[in-house]
Design an enzyme around this catalytic site. Sequence first.
Site, PDB file in Angstrom:
ATOM      1  N   TYR A   1      -5.702   1.146  -4.063  1.00 41.46           N
ATOM      2  CA  TYR A   1      -4.405   1.259  -4.327  1.00 41.46           C
ATOM      3  C   TYR A   1      -4.195  -0.276  -4.091  1.00 41.46           C
ATOM      4  CZ  TYR A   1       0.511   2.204  -3.087  1.00 41.46           C
ATOM      5  OH  TYR A   1       1.712   2.226  -3.174  1.00 41.46           O
TER       6      TYR A   1
ATOM      7  N   ASP B   1      -7.514  -8.065  -3.637  1.00 42.07           N
ATOM      8  CA  ASP B   1      -6.159  -7.396  -3.091  1.00 42.07           C
ATOM      9  C   ASP B   1      -6.536  -7.383  -1.544  1.00 42.07           C
ATOM     10  OD1 ASP B   1      -4.278  -4.677  -3.473  1.00 42.07           O
ATOM     11  OD2 ASP B   1      -4.262  -6.173  -2.026  1.00 42.07           O
TER      12      ASP B   1
ATOM     13  N   LYS C   1       1.559  -7.489   4.992  1.00 38.65           N
ATOM     14  CA  LYS C   1       1.307  -6.607   5.908  1.00 38.65           C
ATOM     15  C   LYS C   1       1.190  -7.842   7.110  1.00 38.65           C
ATOM     16  CE  LYS C   1      -1.032  -2.915   3.916  1.00 38.65           C
ATOM     17  NZ  LYS C   1      -0.291  -1.434   4.342  1.00 38.65           N
TER      18      LYS C   1
HETATM   19  P1  KE4 Z   1       3.284  -2.535  -0.007  1.00 30.58           P
HETATM   20  O1  KE4 Z   1       4.156  -2.489  -1.307  1.00 30.58           O
HETATM   21  O2  KE4 Z   1       3.346  -1.161   0.566  1.00 30.58           O
HETATM   22  O3  KE4 Z   1       3.663  -3.749   0.980  1.00 30.58           O
HETATM   23  O4  KE4 Z   1       1.620  -2.985  -0.431  1.00 30.58           O
HETATM   24  C1  KE4 Z   1       1.030  -2.235  -1.283  1.00 30.58           C
HETATM   25  C2  KE4 Z   1      -0.406  -2.470  -1.168  1.00 30.58           C
HETATM   26  C3  KE4 Z   1      -1.167  -3.270  -1.799  1.00 30.58           C
HETATM   27  N1  KE4 Z   1      -2.495  -3.458  -1.795  1.00 30.58           N
HETATM   28  C4  KE4 Z   1      -3.039  -2.735  -0.702  1.00 30.58           C
HETATM   29  C5  KE4 Z   1      -4.638  -2.825  -0.386  1.00 30.58           C
HETATM   30  C6  KE4 Z   1      -2.469  -1.873   0.326  1.00 30.58           C
HETATM   31  O5  KE4 Z   1      -2.960  -1.106   1.116  1.00 30.58           O
HETATM   32  C7  KE4 Z   1      -0.972  -1.742  -0.032  1.00 30.58           C
HETATM   33  C8  KE4 Z   1      -0.197  -0.525   0.961  1.00 30.58           C
HETATM   34  N2  KE4 Z   1      -0.962   0.178   1.734  1.00 30.58           N
HETATM   35  C9  KE4 Z   1      -0.332   1.565   1.907  1.00 30.58           C
HETATM   36  C10 KE4 Z   1      -1.282   2.235   2.900  1.00 30.58           C
HETATM   37  N3  KE4 Z   1      -2.271   2.784   2.449  1.00 30.58           N
HETATM   38  C11 KE4 Z   1       0.956   1.323   2.546  1.00 30.58           C
HETATM   39  C12 KE4 Z   1       1.502   2.566   3.157  1.00 30.58           C
HETATM   40  C13 KE4 Z   1       2.684   3.259   2.481  1.00 30.58           C
HETATM   41  O6  KE4 Z   1       2.417   3.207   1.099  1.00 30.58           O
HETATM   42  O7  KE4 Z   1       3.756   3.532   3.104  1.00 30.58           O
END
Ligand code: KE4
Length: 431
Positions: A145, A240, A268
């Site tokens: 993801y 990523d 994060k």
């Molecule tokens: P954000 O757009 O949510 O800040 O980041 C996206 C993203 C990109 N790459 C990786 C490896 C990530 O884990 C994430 C976001 N992680 C999720 C948790 N599995 C965020 C939680 C959510 O979507 O509320």
Amino acid sequence: MISHSRSEELFTEALKYIPGGVNSPVRAFRAVGGKPFFVDQAKGARVTDVDGNEYVDYVGTWGPAILGHAHPKIIQAIQRTAERGTSFGIPNPLEVTMAKLICSAVPSVEKVRMCNSGTEATMSAIRLARGFTKRDKIIKFEGCYHGHCDSLLVKAGSGALTFGHPDSLGVPAAFTQHTVVLPFNDLEAVRNALKANLGDVAGIIIEPVPGNAGVYLPKPGYLESLRALTKDDGALLIFDEVMTGFRLALGGAQERFGIKPDLSCFGKIIGGGLPVGAFGGRAEIMDCLAPLGPVYQAGTLSGNPLAMAAGIAALEELALRDGYAQLEESGKQLESGMREAAKASNVPVQFNRIGSMFCSYFTNQPVHSLSDAMHCDRLLFAKFFHGMLAEGIYLAPSQFEAGFLSLAHTGEDIDRTVRAAAKVLAALRAN
Ligand code: KE4
């Protein structure tokens, strides 16, 4: 008896005004059933809900809270900075400090651009890879993801996977026609895809340790081979590290595995709990970005002083304490305890861990890929989740998410967690 009445009132209210009552799908407890609790406050390794129930928190706001919640140095940095203004839209000194911290911690990053989320970071890195290579195709991996940008929301992990529609509605086929999705840990598939799209692949984007379908690890030599294959092909290797960055080491997974990608994405932890993202890499690639070059990317709040101050405080504390040895010790303690509890209960659980990231997969087979993870018993996971919640332990509300330890988790917290797991697993076995 634990009461959730105030959370339930709030959820009823939230449902009237917010789709699904949440501002991000994974929070909705849809994968585990029941209703989400609402948090009143968080401190260290604990969150307390609006009904006064306290939980040991292993979600850590999905990764940022590596120092624990409301770390005094982060709070003081935010308070001190906020008094001087929250956002300028004009360069500020903290942006330079943050950029230098990232570049010094991650040798493959010669230049870095701040943005406001992990999604923005990966979306921008993809555009930059396409602009730099003048190629269109992107290779990603099932279960990984990278946020919710159109061209990457294909067989994605995290919430998309949890809700069983890894490909989102609303994304025209034209937007994903250049996205090639391959199984993780399968080098032959990568070789064949590069051959079938010779000279067309702008980049391969990967979570070096996938944390959005639970947690599973790259097979020995896999990442190194991706590095060699992309170098030969001319495609960029994009790590990523939104989740693994500053989590698995100060230099992220790339430090741990000794790989130098061409571009890296962060989020994060570098925001200290405030909205943040970043992407960086070789200067010759990054200099293609506006205002220097022809690849456009922008953001009103990019590099805003609050997120910079919080992130700088977090990174400086991490570097100061060298907390990674402590996180490794905590991880080892949790892993051995959870494995023992699973063995004693005879419930089939695979406990995967690297550093302070972990996942309990409810299956009797090892998990090295999304297809392995899909064999899990999600109903059993849901029962385990609620059993642990009743014991005051908050795990990620989905089988397809990672758990996180922080520097605020104590040995006693972990012992308590293991005792709770033994009790819950035994009850699952009995029923
Ligand atoms: P954000 O757009 O949510 O800040 O980041 C996206 C993203 C990109 N790459 C990786 C490896 C990530 O884990 C994430 C976001 N992680 C999720 C948790 N599995 C965020 C939680 C959510 O979507 O509320």
